[in-house]
Design an enzyme around this catalytic site. Structure first.
Site, PDB file in Angstrom:
ATOM      1  CE  LYS A 111      -5.052   2.627  -3.715  1.00 42.67           C
ATOM      2  NZ  LYS A 111      -3.801   2.987  -3.271  1.00 42.67           N
ATOM      3  CE  LYS A 198      -0.710  -2.777  -3.802  1.00 39.96           C
ATOM      4  NZ  LYS A 198       0.096  -2.219  -2.724  1.00 39.96           N
ATOM      5  CE  LYS A 201       1.310   3.040   2.795  1.00 35.74           C
ATOM      6  NZ  LYS A 201       0.789   3.765   1.629  1.00 35.74           N
TER       7      LYS A 201
HETATM    8  P1  ATP Z   1      -2.067   2.345  -0.753  1.00 36.68           P
HETATM    9  O1  ATP Z   1      -3.104   1.309  -0.511  1.00 36.68           O
HETATM   10  O2  ATP Z   1      -2.310   3.635  -0.061  1.00 36.68           O
HETATM   11  O3  ATP Z   1      -1.756   2.522  -2.218  1.00 36.68           O
HETATM   12  P2  ATP Z   1       0.292   0.737  -0.514  1.00 36.68           P
HETATM   13  O4  ATP Z   1       0.420  -0.297   0.548  1.00 36.68           O
HETATM   14  O5  ATP Z   1       0.057   0.283  -1.912  1.00 36.68           O
HETATM   15  O6  ATP Z   1      -0.791   1.772  -0.019  1.00 36.68           O
HETATM   16  P3  ATP Z   1       2.096   2.848  -1.354  1.00 36.68           P
HETATM   17  O7  ATP Z   1       2.301   4.060  -0.494  1.00 36.68           O
HETATM   18  O8  ATP Z   1       1.218   2.950  -2.551  1.00 36.68           O
HETATM   19  O9  ATP Z   1       1.609   1.631  -0.429  1.00 36.68           O
HETATM   20  O10 ATP Z   1       3.498   2.333  -1.822  1.00 36.68           O
HETATM   21  C1  ATP Z   1       4.690   2.462  -1.052  1.00 36.68           C
HETATM   22  C2  ATP Z   1       5.731   1.537  -1.621  1.00 36.68           C
HETATM   23  O11 ATP Z   1       5.432   0.189  -1.224  1.00 36.68           O
HETATM   24  C3  ATP Z   1       5.754   1.527  -3.155  1.00 36.68           C
HETATM   25  O12 ATP Z   1       7.101   1.397  -3.563  1.00 36.68           O
HETATM   26  C4  ATP Z   1       4.967   0.293  -3.493  1.00 36.68           C
HETATM   27  O13 ATP Z   1       5.312  -0.206  -4.763  1.00 36.68           O
HETATM   28  C5  ATP Z   1       5.380  -0.645  -2.377  1.00 36.68           C
HETATM   29  N1  ATP Z   1       4.364  -1.676  -2.132  1.00 36.68           N
HETATM   30  C6  ATP Z   1       3.071  -1.436  -1.804  1.00 36.68           C
HETATM   31  N2  ATP Z   1       2.410  -2.590  -1.618  1.00 36.68           N
HETATM   32  C7  ATP Z   1       3.320  -3.592  -1.848  1.00 36.68           C
HETATM   33  C8  ATP Z   1       3.240  -5.017  -1.813  1.00 36.68           C
HETATM   34  N3  ATP Z   1       2.102  -5.644  -1.514  1.00 36.68           N
HETATM   35  N4  ATP Z   1       4.348  -5.726  -2.100  1.00 36.68           N
HETATM   36  C9  ATP Z   1       5.525  -5.095  -2.407  1.00 36.68           C
HETATM   37  N5  ATP Z   1       5.658  -3.754  -2.459  1.00 36.68           N
HETATM   38  C10 ATP Z   1       4.577  -2.995  -2.170  1.00 36.68           C
HETATM   39 MG    MG Z   2      -0.210   1.730  -3.492  1.00 31.19          MG
END
Ligand code: ATP
Ligand code: MG
Length: 333
Positions: A111, A198, A201
């Site tokens: 990040k 990956k 969001k």
């Molecule tokens: P950010 O970009 O803000 O980190 P994120 O999509 O990675 O957003 P998080 O809030 O960090 O989401 O994670 C929420 C949950 O979703 C966590 O348990 C994380 O491990 C899971 N997660 C996030 N992205 C994935 C993915 N691509 N595949 C499976 N699980 C995911």
């Molecule tokens: Mg994340």
């Protein structure tokens, strides 16, 4: 009884990755133990975010939690910022995790690499400290997460180990040692337009959002990046796009990747393959999205969050007192 805790931060629109890797599993824990699910809104401040966007994302996650089948009678659903013990324990915990180990965290490196040096807040660096506080406050044993969060849970385990070593007694640990729990299939869903990254969001690349309408979702699946081979099998290294779609299909049908690959064996038209994946996603998401709309319209999540804050605070404050006492802060009662 087993304590289970997890959360999602409202940094952006939830993706299909969040759904498959995390959200979809939460309800399955409700009959196994005592479940705490929160919205990690303080964590969302670690990247620049507009206040109104943050508030809307927060409401959305609350509604998505309820739409996913979480029952507020069984599960404590709450906002991180409404339980002040998180911030208070964070202030203590930050003295037991070290700069060197925090700077090795993949999430921080990924990040911060995309940001201007002057914009990288201390909160982004110290993120795993607050996350460790989130976990230990509830004496949580099991933390359902996607694979990307395992590194932070490892750091939380180091914190628990250190504090128990220093302040625990022979008969009583100060803190409960947590462990991460990742689903067998779908622990890391990749981006549809760049399947080497990956799905995320806060940095989406044409990814599927749970709020997209079904037509858009189908369109994104039909135009997912694949390869030129026209043969469906699982090989994440050489066929990341096809392997990702197979993973999505397997996860949502509750079957193994091998079973999914067997199902599509001999399929030489990616169009047919993608259509079946899209049908599966639609079957799963259509009722979920309809329920989400109802919850947003009724506002029922507000009472759920208020009640959740009370229940969560009771548990969290007890742990906080225990820690304050152990480290030598004078507690006046
Ligand atoms: P950010 O970009 O803000 O980190 P994120 O999509 O990675 O957003 P998080 O809030 O960090 O989401 O994670 C929420 C949950 O979703 C966590 O348990 C994380 O491990 C899971 N997660 C996030 N992205 C994935 C993915 N691509 N595949 C499976 N699980 C995911
Ligand atoms: Mg994340």
């Amino acid at each position: 009884m087993e304590r289970i805790l997890s959360g999602i931060k409202p940094t952006g629109q939830l993706t299909l990755g969040n759904y498959i890797g995390a959200l979809r599993h939460f309800k399955d824990f409700q009959d196994k133990g005592e479940v705490f699910i929160f919205i990690a809104d303080l964590h969302a401040l670690t990247l620049p975010i507009d206040p109104e966007v943050l508030r809307n994302n927060t409401r959305d996650i609350a509604a998505f939690y309820l739409a996913s089948g979480l029952d507020p009678k069984k599960t404590t659903i709450f906002l991180q910022s409404s339980v002040s013990a998180h911030a208070e324990l964070n202030a203590i915990a930050q003295n037991y995790l070290y700069m060197g180990e925090l700077s090795r965290m993949t999430q921080f490196k990924d990040k911060s690499a995309k940001m201007n040096d002057k914009e990288i807040g201390l909160g982004l660096f110290a993120y795993p400290v607050l996350m460790a506080a989130d976990i230990v406050l509830y004496d949580a044993d099991t933390i359902p997460v996607g694979e990307d969060q395992l590194q932070h849970i490892e750091l939380c385990r180091d914190l628990v180990h250190r504090m128990n070593h220093k302040y625990g007694t022979k008969d009583h640990d100060l803190l409960v040692m947590p462990k991460g729990s990742v689903s067998k299939v779908g622990k890391r869903i990749m981006s549809l337009s760049d399947p080497t990254k990956k799905m995320s969001k806060s940095d989406p690349k044409g990814d599927i959002f749970l709020k997209d309408d079904m037509k858009t979702i189908r369109k994104k699946i039909m135009s997912a990046v694949t390869d030129m081979e026209a043969n469906v099998y699982y090989d994440p290294e050489n066929k990341p796009g096809v392997s990702n779609l197979l993973t999505i299909y397997a996860a949502l049908n509750d079957i193994s990747i091998e079973e999914a690959a067997e199902h599509f064996k001999g399929c030489t038209r990616y169009g047919d393959f993608k259509k079946e994946v899209a049908d599966t996603v639609e079957r799963e998401l259509a009722p979920f999205k309809a329920r989400y709309e109802e919850i947003i319209a009724s506002g029922e999540y507000i009472e759920v969050l208020k009640d959740g804050a009370k229940r969560a605070s009771e548990v969290a404050n007890k742990t906080l007192k225990r820690v304050q006492n152990a480290v030598g802060l004078l507690t006046l009662e």
